[in-house]
Write an enzyme that holds these catalytic residues in place. Structure first.
Site, short mmCIF file in Angstrom:
data_model
loop_
_atom_site.label_atom_id
_atom_site.label_comp_id
_atom_site.label_asym_id
_atom_site.label_seq_id
_atom_site.Cartn_x
_atom_site.Cartn_y
_atom_site.Cartn_z
N GLY A 1 15.27 33.26 -14.69
CA GLY A 1 15.74 33.88 -13.30
C GLY A 1 16.07 33.04 -12.39
N GLU B 1 19.45 32.33 -13.10
CA GLU B 1 19.87 33.68 -13.04
C GLU B 1 20.15 33.56 -11.35
OE1 GLU B 1 17.50 35.82 -15.52
OE2 GLU B 1 18.60 36.36 -16.99
N GLU C 1 14.46 32.13 -21.91
CA GLU C 1 13.41 33.21 -22.29
C GLU C 1 12.98 33.99 -23.89
OE1 GLU C 1 15.73 33.36 -20.12
OE2 GLU C 1 15.40 34.40 -18.56
N ALA D 1 11.46 33.87 -13.37
CA ALA D 1 10.14 34.73 -12.70
C ALA D 1 9.25 34.46 -13.17
CB ALA D 1 10.10 35.62 -13.66
N1 CO8 Z 1 6.29 31.23 -14.11
C1 CO8 Z 1 4.49 30.74 -13.44
N2 CO8 Z 1 4.22 29.98 -12.98
C2 CO8 Z 1 4.78 28.75 -13.85
C3 CO8 Z 1 6.53 29.07 -14.38
C4 CO8 Z 1 7.31 30.66 -14.98
N3 CO8 Z 1 8.06 30.24 -14.99
N4 CO8 Z 1 7.02 27.95 -14.90
C5 CO8 Z 1 6.10 26.99 -14.49
N5 CO8 Z 1 5.40 27.25 -14.21
C6 CO8 Z 1 3.57 27.12 -13.65
C7 CO8 Z 1 3.27 25.94 -14.65
O1 CO8 Z 1 2.42 27.77 -15.21
C8 CO8 Z 1 2.15 25.41 -14.04
O2 CO8 Z 1 0.98 25.84 -13.01
P1 CO8 Z 1 -0.36 25.17 -13.49
O3 CO8 Z 1 -0.63 24.04 -13.16
O4 CO8 Z 1 -1.11 26.52 -12.38
O5 CO8 Z 1 -0.47 25.38 -15.34
C9 CO8 Z 1 3.08 25.10 -13.04
O6 CO8 Z 1 3.87 25.83 -12.99
C10 CO8 Z 1 3.74 23.42 -13.17
O7 CO8 Z 1 4.43 23.63 -14.57
P2 CO8 Z 1 4.46 22.74 -16.25
O8 CO8 Z 1 3.01 22.03 -16.11
O9 CO8 Z 1 4.63 24.11 -17.06
O10 CO8 Z 1 5.61 22.00 -16.01
P3 CO8 Z 1 6.30 20.82 -16.33
O11 CO8 Z 1 6.28 19.43 -15.72
O12 CO8 Z 1 4.95 20.37 -18.15
O13 CO8 Z 1 7.19 22.13 -17.53
C11 CO8 Z 1 8.83 23.87 -17.29
C12 CO8 Z 1 8.17 22.17 -16.85
C13 CO8 Z 1 9.54 22.88 -18.77
C14 CO8 Z 1 9.44 23.83 -16.84
C15 CO8 Z 1 7.38 24.27 -17.92
O14 CO8 Z 1 6.91 24.78 -16.64
C16 CO8 Z 1 8.40 25.71 -18.43
O15 CO8 Z 1 8.93 25.76 -19.31
N6 CO8 Z 1 8.13 27.00 -17.56
C17 CO8 Z 1 8.76 27.78 -17.72
C18 CO8 Z 1 10.08 28.27 -17.94
C19 CO8 Z 1 10.51 29.69 -18.79
O16 CO8 Z 1 10.04 30.10 -19.57
N7 CO8 Z 1 11.58 30.39 -17.67
C20 CO8 Z 1 11.59 32.18 -18.00
C21 CO8 Z 1 10.87 32.51 -17.32
S1 CO8 Z 1 11.17 34.70 -18.16
C22 CO8 Z 1 12.37 35.19 -16.54
O17 CO8 Z 1 12.70 34.10 -15.86
C23 CO8 Z 1 13.38 36.37 -16.60
C24 CO8 Z 1 13.79 36.65 -16.32
C25 CO8 Z 1 13.73 38.11 -16.07
C26 CO8 Z 1 13.21 38.87 -14.50
C27 CO8 Z 1 13.39 38.17 -13.30
C28 CO8 Z 1 11.67 39.37 -12.89
C29 CO8 Z 1 11.61 39.13 -11.18
#
Ligand code: CO8
Length: 257
Positions: A108, A111, A131, A65
């Protein structure tokens, strides 16, 4: 409808939806949800479509998400809007949906893949429920669907530590049905969807309903449900045609495709 965050196409009798927010690794925000719901509804209404493939990019199916969208929200905002509940509509799609997952399927994203009927993964796929590392827990079914799919021990491991599972582990655990090379992923998923779309639709829809019922009821009730559906298919022309074609050693010409 003009889409901003997804690409919606048809490939023969298959509907193909590609998540397309590359700048955010396909993070799921409210626009993605709105557009996915619309795309699913349109494919549902389109009689020519027999199955749907949902995919992302090579780098990410979806990294969860949208954390930037969620971060400022308060409890009351979440509760009043019943935040997340709209995603259930995708899980309730009647036509079969295959997730074709390459790269990250996190939070998400994992999921959403689990809401599909089965997952075909590329060997680069990484699944996780991170999460807990953000101070929350899975909210779109991760604690429930993952546990049903991989069992308590591995689900607890994933949900409590937030670690990622690679494609080989996901296949061993039963989270994904097949693993293929990244360049084969879409073709493999489209071929599976095309096969499903070539079959008699009433039997396909009932097969999906029956398997899903296994997750919701007792064995006795599930067996009764399955038997009733099985009997009811003998009221269709396609049952007569499918069995006649087998006996006559020819391809069936199903009416209800
Ligand atoms: N949300 C928003 N932006 C994101 C997300 C995310 N989940 N994941 C990545 N991005 C963005 C980054 O912020 C980055 O943007 P910017 O260039 O503007 O800084 C861009 O995508 C590229 O990401 P990274 O630079 O971080 O890329 P890496 O290769 O270094 O890392 C990862 C990749 C490991 C996937 C890393 O991006 C990461 O850890 N992302 C978050 C993963 C995460 O924690 N997901 C869970 C989110 S919570 C959730 O899903 C709850 C679900 C229930 C609610 C549903 C409601 C709809």
């Amino acid at each position: 409808m003009a889409y901003e965050t997804v690409i919606v196409e048809t490939r023969g009798n298959v509907g193909l939806i590609t998540l397309n927010r590359p700048q955010a690794l396909n993070a799921l925000n409210s626009t993605v949800l709105k557009e996915l719901k619309q795309a699913f509804a349109d494919f549902h209404d389109n009689e020519a479509i027999g199955a749907i493939v949902l995919t992302g990019s090579e780098r990410a199916f979806a990294a969860g998400a949208d954390i930037k969208e969620m971060q400022p929200l308060q409890f009351a905002d979440m509760y009043k809007a019943e935040f997340i509940s709209g995603w259930d509509e995708i899980a309730k799609a009647r036509k079969p949906v295959i997730a074709a997952v390459s790269g990250f399927a996190l939070g998400g994203g994992c999921e959403l893949a689990m809401m599909c009927d089965f997952i075909i993964a590329s060997d680069t796929a990484k699944f996780g429920q991170p999460e807990i590392t953000l101070g929350v827990i899975p909210g779109m079914g991760g604690s429930q669907r993952l546990t049903r799919m991989v069992g308590k021990s591995k689900a607890m491991d994933m949900v409590l530590t937030g670690r990622m599972m690679d494609a080989a582990e996901a296949e061993r655990a039963g989270l994904v049905s097949r693993v293929v090379a990244p360049e084969r992923l879409l073709d493999e998923a489209l071929a599976a969807a095309d096969k499903i779309a070539s079959l008699s639709q009433p039997s396909v829809l009932m097969a999906k309903e029956a398997v899903n019922r296994a997750l919701e009821t007792t064995l006795e009730e599930g067996l009764r449900f399955e038997r009733r559906l099985f009997h009811s298919l003998f009221a269709t022309e396609d049952q007569k045609e499918g069995m006649a074609a087998f006996i006559e050693k020819r391809k069936p010409a199903f009416k209800h495709r």
